[in-house]
Motif scaffolding. Structure first.
Motif, PDB file in Angstrom:
ATOM      1  N   LEU A   1     -28.259 -30.176  24.542  1.00 28.70           N
ATOM      2  CA  LEU A   1     -28.166 -31.440  25.267  1.00 28.70           C
ATOM      3  C   LEU A   1     -28.867 -32.591  24.573  1.00 28.70           C
ATOM      4  N   GLY A   2     -29.471 -32.336  23.386  1.00 30.13           N
ATOM      5  CA  GLY A   2     -30.229 -33.384  22.720  1.00 30.13           C
ATOM      6  C   GLY A   2     -29.359 -34.475  22.112  1.00 30.13           C
ATOM      7  N   LEU A   3     -29.824 -35.708  22.287  1.00 30.31           N
ATOM      8  CA  LEU A   3     -29.097 -36.856  21.743  1.00 30.31           C
ATOM      9  C   LEU A   3     -29.049 -36.801  20.217  1.00 30.31           C
ATOM     10  N   VAL A   4     -30.157 -36.370  19.596  1.00 30.20           N
ATOM     11  CA  VAL A   4     -30.231 -36.367  18.133  1.00 30.20           C
ATOM     12  C   VAL A   4     -29.173 -35.440  17.537  1.00 30.20           C
ATOM     13  N   ASN A   5     -29.076 -34.225  18.117  1.00 24.55           N
ATOM     14  CA  ASN A   5     -28.066 -33.295  17.598  1.00 24.55           C
ATOM     15  C   ASN A   5     -26.646 -33.748  17.926  1.00 24.55           C
ATOM     16  N   GLY A   6     -26.484 -34.368  19.091  1.00 24.42           N
ATOM     17  CA  GLY A   6     -25.171 -34.924  19.416  1.00 24.42           C
ATOM     18  C   GLY A   6     -24.753 -35.942  18.370  1.00 24.42           C
ATOM     19  N   PHE A   7     -25.705 -36.785  17.979  1.00 23.32           N
ATOM     20  CA  PHE A   7     -25.455 -37.812  16.978  1.00 23.32           C
ATOM     21  C   PHE A   7     -25.173 -37.189  15.607  1.00 23.32           C
ATOM     22  N   LEU A   8     -26.012 -36.199  15.224  1.00 21.66           N
ATOM     23  CA  LEU A   8     -25.833 -35.561  13.916  1.00 21.66           C
ATOM     24  C   LEU A   8     -24.472 -34.892  13.803  1.00 21.66           C
ATOM     25  N   GLU A   9     -23.982 -34.355  14.925  1.00 23.57           N
ATOM     26  CA  GLU A   9     -22.680 -33.707  14.878  1.00 23.57           C
ATOM     27  C   GLU A   9     -21.568 -34.742  14.677  1.00 23.57           C
ATOM     28  N   ILE A  10     -21.720 -35.886  15.365  1.00 27.52           N
ATOM     29  CA  ILE A  10     -20.700 -36.927  15.241  1.00 27.52           C
ATOM     30  C   ILE A  10     -20.615 -37.442  13.801  1.00 27.52           C
TER      31      ILE A  10
ATOM     32  N   ASP B   1     -24.188 -31.386  35.064  1.00 24.01           N
ATOM     33  CA  ASP B   1     -23.532 -32.245  34.067  1.00 24.01           C
ATOM     34  C   ASP B   1     -24.407 -32.524  32.847  1.00 24.01           C
ATOM     35  N   VAL B   2     -25.631 -31.964  32.870  1.00 22.79           N
ATOM     36  CA  VAL B   2     -26.592 -32.314  31.826  1.00 22.79           C
ATOM     37  C   VAL B   2     -26.072 -31.996  30.426  1.00 22.79           C
ATOM     38  N   TYR B   3     -25.400 -30.850  30.298  1.00 24.83           N
ATOM     39  CA  TYR B   3     -24.994 -30.402  28.966  1.00 24.83           C
ATOM     40  C   TYR B   3     -23.682 -31.026  28.487  1.00 24.83           C
ATOM     41  N   THR B   4     -22.940 -31.655  29.401  1.00 27.21           N
ATOM     42  CA  THR B   4     -21.609 -32.120  28.994  1.00 27.21           C
ATOM     43  C   THR B   4     -21.633 -33.501  28.356  1.00 27.21           C
ATOM     44  N   SER B   5     -22.727 -34.238  28.509  1.00 24.65           N
ATOM     45  CA  SER B   5     -22.709 -35.615  28.015  1.00 24.65           C
ATOM     46  C   SER B   5     -23.879 -35.885  27.075  1.00 24.65           C
ATOM     47  N   ALA B   6     -24.136 -34.925  26.172  1.00 23.73           N
ATOM     48  CA  ALA B   6     -25.341 -35.010  25.345  1.00 23.73           C
ATOM     49  C   ALA B   6     -25.426 -36.299  24.530  1.00 23.73           C
ATOM     50  N   ALA B   7     -24.324 -36.721  23.939  1.00 22.07           N
ATOM     51  CA  ALA B   7     -24.373 -37.855  23.019  1.00 22.07           C
ATOM     52  C   ALA B   7     -24.222 -39.195  23.734  1.00 22.07           C
ATOM     53  N   SER B   8     -24.149 -39.169  25.058  1.00 20.39           N
ATOM     54  CA  SER B   8     -23.936 -40.427  25.767  1.00 20.39           C
ATOM     55  C   SER B   8     -25.261 -41.051  26.176  1.00 20.39           C
ATOM     56  N   LEU B   9     -25.323 -42.380  26.139  1.00 16.93           N
ATOM     57  CA  LEU B   9     -26.570 -43.070  26.461  1.00 16.93           C
ATOM     58  C   LEU B   9     -26.713 -43.368  27.947  1.00 16.93           C
TER      59      LEU B   9
ATOM     60  N   ALA C   1     -34.854 -39.961  28.948  1.00 16.02           N
ATOM     61  CA  ALA C   1     -35.486 -39.188  30.023  1.00 16.02           C
ATOM     62  C   ALA C   1     -34.968 -39.678  31.374  1.00 16.02           C
ATOM     63  N   LEU C   2     -34.874 -41.003  31.498  1.00 22.00           N
ATOM     64  CA  LEU C   2     -34.363 -41.586  32.742  1.00 22.00           C
ATOM     65  C   LEU C   2     -32.900 -41.194  32.950  1.00 22.00           C
ATOM     66  N   LYS C   3     -32.138 -41.208  31.863  1.00 22.27           N
ATOM     67  CA  LYS C   3     -30.722 -40.846  31.957  1.00 22.27           C
ATOM     68  C   LYS C   3     -30.556 -39.405  32.478  1.00 22.27           C
ATOM     69  N   ILE C   4     -31.306 -38.476  31.872  1.00 18.17           N
ATOM     70  CA  ILE C   4     -31.192 -37.073  32.300  1.00 18.17           C
ATOM     71  C   ILE C   4     -31.668 -36.926  33.745  1.00 18.17           C
ATOM     72  N   ALA C   5     -32.724 -37.694  34.108  1.00 18.39           N
ATOM     73  CA  ALA C   5     -33.247 -37.619  35.474  1.00 18.39           C
ATOM     74  C   ALA C   5     -32.210 -38.071  36.493  1.00 18.39           C
ATOM     75  N   LEU C   6     -31.313 -38.956  36.066  1.00 17.98           N
ATOM     76  CA  LEU C   6     -30.297 -39.480  36.979  1.00 17.98           C
ATOM     77  C   LEU C   6     -28.989 -38.675  36.920  1.00 17.98           C
ATOM     78  N   THR C   7     -28.983 -37.598  36.135  1.00 16.68           N
ATOM     79  CA  THR C   7     -27.770 -36.799  35.963  1.00 16.68           C
ATOM     80  C   THR C   7     -27.836 -35.532  36.808  1.00 16.68           C
ATOM     81  N   HIS C   8     -26.733 -35.166  37.419  1.00 17.61           N
ATOM     82  CA  HIS C   8     -26.682 -33.912  38.169  1.00 17.61           C
ATOM     83  C   HIS C   8     -26.908 -32.736  37.215  1.00 17.61           C
ATOM     84  N   PRO C   9     -27.745 -31.754  37.617  1.00 14.44           N
ATOM     85  CA  PRO C   9     -28.074 -30.645  36.706  1.00 14.44           C
ATOM     86  C   PRO C   9     -26.845 -29.995  36.055  1.00 14.44           C
TER      87      PRO C   9
END
Lengths: 290, 301
Positions: free
Chosen positions: B139-148, A39-47, A29-37
């Motif tokens: 944008l969900g982390l869970v689905n990002g992970f499942l895809e990887i 860019d939200v969809y481009t880095s889904a799997a990043s922590l 939640a904090l990560k998304i809050a700190l992300t520009h709207p």
């Protein structure tokens, strides 16, 4: 020196996984809050946020920010107002409930009057009633009194007592020494003076603990405010957050704005947990919330 | 020898104490009568009427209750709630127990328990919204992970087949810490010498858990099961925020069905009837559970 057995190592690993999973959603939640709207969809799997901005926090607080959203995606919710409403709701509920519950708890523990035990048993039995059974008639009552969308209506069911608060405080009054009460009575103090000047200050610790628990509970309360306080002028944070989600549409919500608002809304609770962690943990251990 | 005067003054003092006691209890009593006792009775009364809040309530006897028996939507919501309880309770209880035993053995610092309880201290609403984000298809982390890892993206809260499991998982995430905390407290009450004696006789971890921990934890287990079951039957907040009863009514639990009837369709009588049925069911389930688990007896004697 203690050697770590393979069993213990596995145990530590499992504990670490629990801690990681408990905190991961809040971190995200904090990560998304700190992300520009954008860019939200481009880095889904990043922590971690790929771009770093405080703009989302600024804009949900109504401050000037470098992030511009189209009118259709901009937040229809005034979060600073919701924050203020949550503070008012929580302060009224907690102070009223503790004061009136403490009065009753003191009487239940220290005075004898006809019907005392029956009454206390009735209070206890009330903890069994599902909130939904109460909410329909209470909603109708508040509506008929013309108190929908007022703070009076919001706090009415909980400001005078909850069975939990009475029960919690009675236990402490039962165990506190009676000698001081007697001494004060001989000097001519009234029963209320004894309660206010002696009994209550002795129970500072438990009362503070109860206050913390009730503050967290009131801050998080959703169902009742959702029923009677939908108007922006009294809408508390929990209701505002849920309205935000349903009003910006499920297709393309303003995720970074929402998460910024969420992070702001949980800061008070996390602060209480950091400062009073021991009291919170110990009181939940012995009583459970509610 | 008792003097007549002291009798009189004692009676006067008692009368005064009664009056003060009642005055002290009065505000809480008003709260109890107006917002607990009266609404409970009124819920039963309303359940016997047809009432949309616009016109005066019309007495219909037990019509709402007989209608309930033939209402497919009601039975569906009862079934959905039951499924939710089945997903939620066993896993949450097992995980809580595991977490409690591990922290009792390996890490008794209060800070660990403070971290574990954090999800419980944030609201259901926030939990639901944060998990909506975590489980989002794009944008969900869970689905990002499942895809990887090659499993592929799942619908989760947007899928009729997975929504209820997902809601249960969110509740499990939020409540496991509290369950663990209650078990942890129960573990502190078990005398340590029992474990030492067992260890001297060569008992392993599993044997000790099975023969000592579990039986002595039974009263706590009963308490945890009763309270979490009652809570589970009343799941609402997460559903209101994350799914609104959907998709295709797959998460329309009892409380959501009551809410819809009362506040969307203005059927106060029918909604009250369902809530009264829920109330009675919860009391029966509680009594049954206490009986089965012999909640009031401890093996520690």
């Amino acid at each position: 020196m203690k050697t770590i057995t393979p069993q213990a190592a596995l145990g530590y690993l499992v504990l670490a996984v629990f801690v990681f999973l408990s905190l991961l959603p809040l971190w995200m939640a904090l990560k998304i809050a700190l992300t520009h709207p954008s860019d939200v969809y481009t880095s889904a799997a990043s922590l971690t946020p790929e771009t770093f901005t405080l703009g989302n926090f600024l804009r949900v607080m109504g401050l000037p920010s470098d992030i511009e959203l189209t009118a259709s995606r901009a937040s229809p919710i005034d979060f600073m107002l919701a924050l203020r409403n949550s503070v008012i709701y929580t302060a009224l509920t907690v102070s009223g409930q503790i004061f009136f519950s403490a009065l009753a708890a003191y009487a239940f523990a220290r005075m004898s009057f006809p019907g005392r035990d029956l009454l206390f048993f009735a209070f206890l039995a009330a903890t069994m009633i599902p909130s939904m059974v109460l909410f329909i008639p209470n909603f109708i009552l508040v509506k008929q009194l013309g108190l929908l969308n007022t703070f009076t209506g919001l706090v009415a069911p909980t400001i005078l007592m909850t069975p939990f608060a009475v029960f919690f405080l009675r236990q402490f009054f039962l165990s506190s020494p009676k000698e001081l009460d007697e001494a004060a009575r001989l000097e001519g103090a009234s029963q209320f003076q004894i309660f206010w000047r002696i009994a209550l200050p002795i129970q500072k610790g438990p009362i503070a603990t109860l206050g913390i628990l009730l503050a967290i509970q009131s801050w998080n309360e959703f169902f009742w405010p959702f029923l009677v306080g939908r108007d922006a002028s009294v809408r508390v944070m929990a209701v505002a957050l849920s309205d935000f989600m349903s009003q910006t549409g499920r297709g393309n919500p303003d995720w970074s704005g929402l998460m910024a608002a969420i992070v702001l809304s949980i800061i008070p609770v996390i602060t209480l947990l950091v400062v009073f962690g021991r009291q919170i943990v110990e009181s939940l251990q012995t009583s459970g919330m509610k | 020898m008792m003097k007549a005067g002291s009798n009189v003054s004692r009676a006067r003092r008692r009368r005064k104490e009664t009056l003060t006691g009642l005055l002290f209890v009065a505000p809480a009593l008003v709260g109890f009568l107006v917002f607990y006792l009266l609404p409970t009775l009124r819920a039963i009364q309303i359940s016997l009427t047809d009432w949309n809040l616009m016109r005066a309530p019309k007495f219909v006897g037990f019509a709402n209750y007989t209608k309930l028996l033939g209402d497919e939507n009601f039975w569906h919501s009862a079934w959905v709630t039951f499924a939710y309880v089945l997903y939620n309770i066993p896993i949450q209880t097992a995980l809580g127990l595991l977490l409690a035993v591990l922290s009792d053995r390996l890490a008794r610092a209060v800070s660990l328990r403070a971290v574990i309880i954090a999800p419980y201290l944030i609201s259901n609403v926030v939990a639901a919204l944060v998990w909506l984000m975590m489980l989002d298809p794009i944008l969900g982390l869970v689905n990002g992970f499942l895809e990887i890892v090659g499993i592929g993206r799942q619908g989760f809260l947007a899928s009729p087949d997975q929504a209820m499991v997902s809601v249960a998982a969110i509740s499990t995430w939020r409540h496991t810490g509290l369950t663990a905390l209650l078990f942890y407290a129960g573990l502190q009450a078990i005398p340590r010498h029992l474990y030492e004696a067992a260890r001297l006789e060569g008992a392993g971890e599993w044997t000790m858990f099975h023969r000592i921990t579990l039986p002595l934890l039974r009263p706590v287990l009963a308490f945890v099961l009763v309270t979490s079951l009652i809570g589970s039957f009343q799941v609402f907040d997460v559903i209101a925020v994350a799914t609104a009863g959907g998709p295709s009514n797959s998460t329309r639990v009892i409380l959501w069905y009551i809410y819809e009837n009362a506040f969307k369709f203005n059927k106060m009588g029918y909604a009250s009837a369902i809530s009264v049925v829920l109330f009675v069911t919860l009391i029966l389930v509680t009594l049954l559970q206490m009986r089965l688990l012999k909640a009031d007896q401890s093996d520690l004697t």
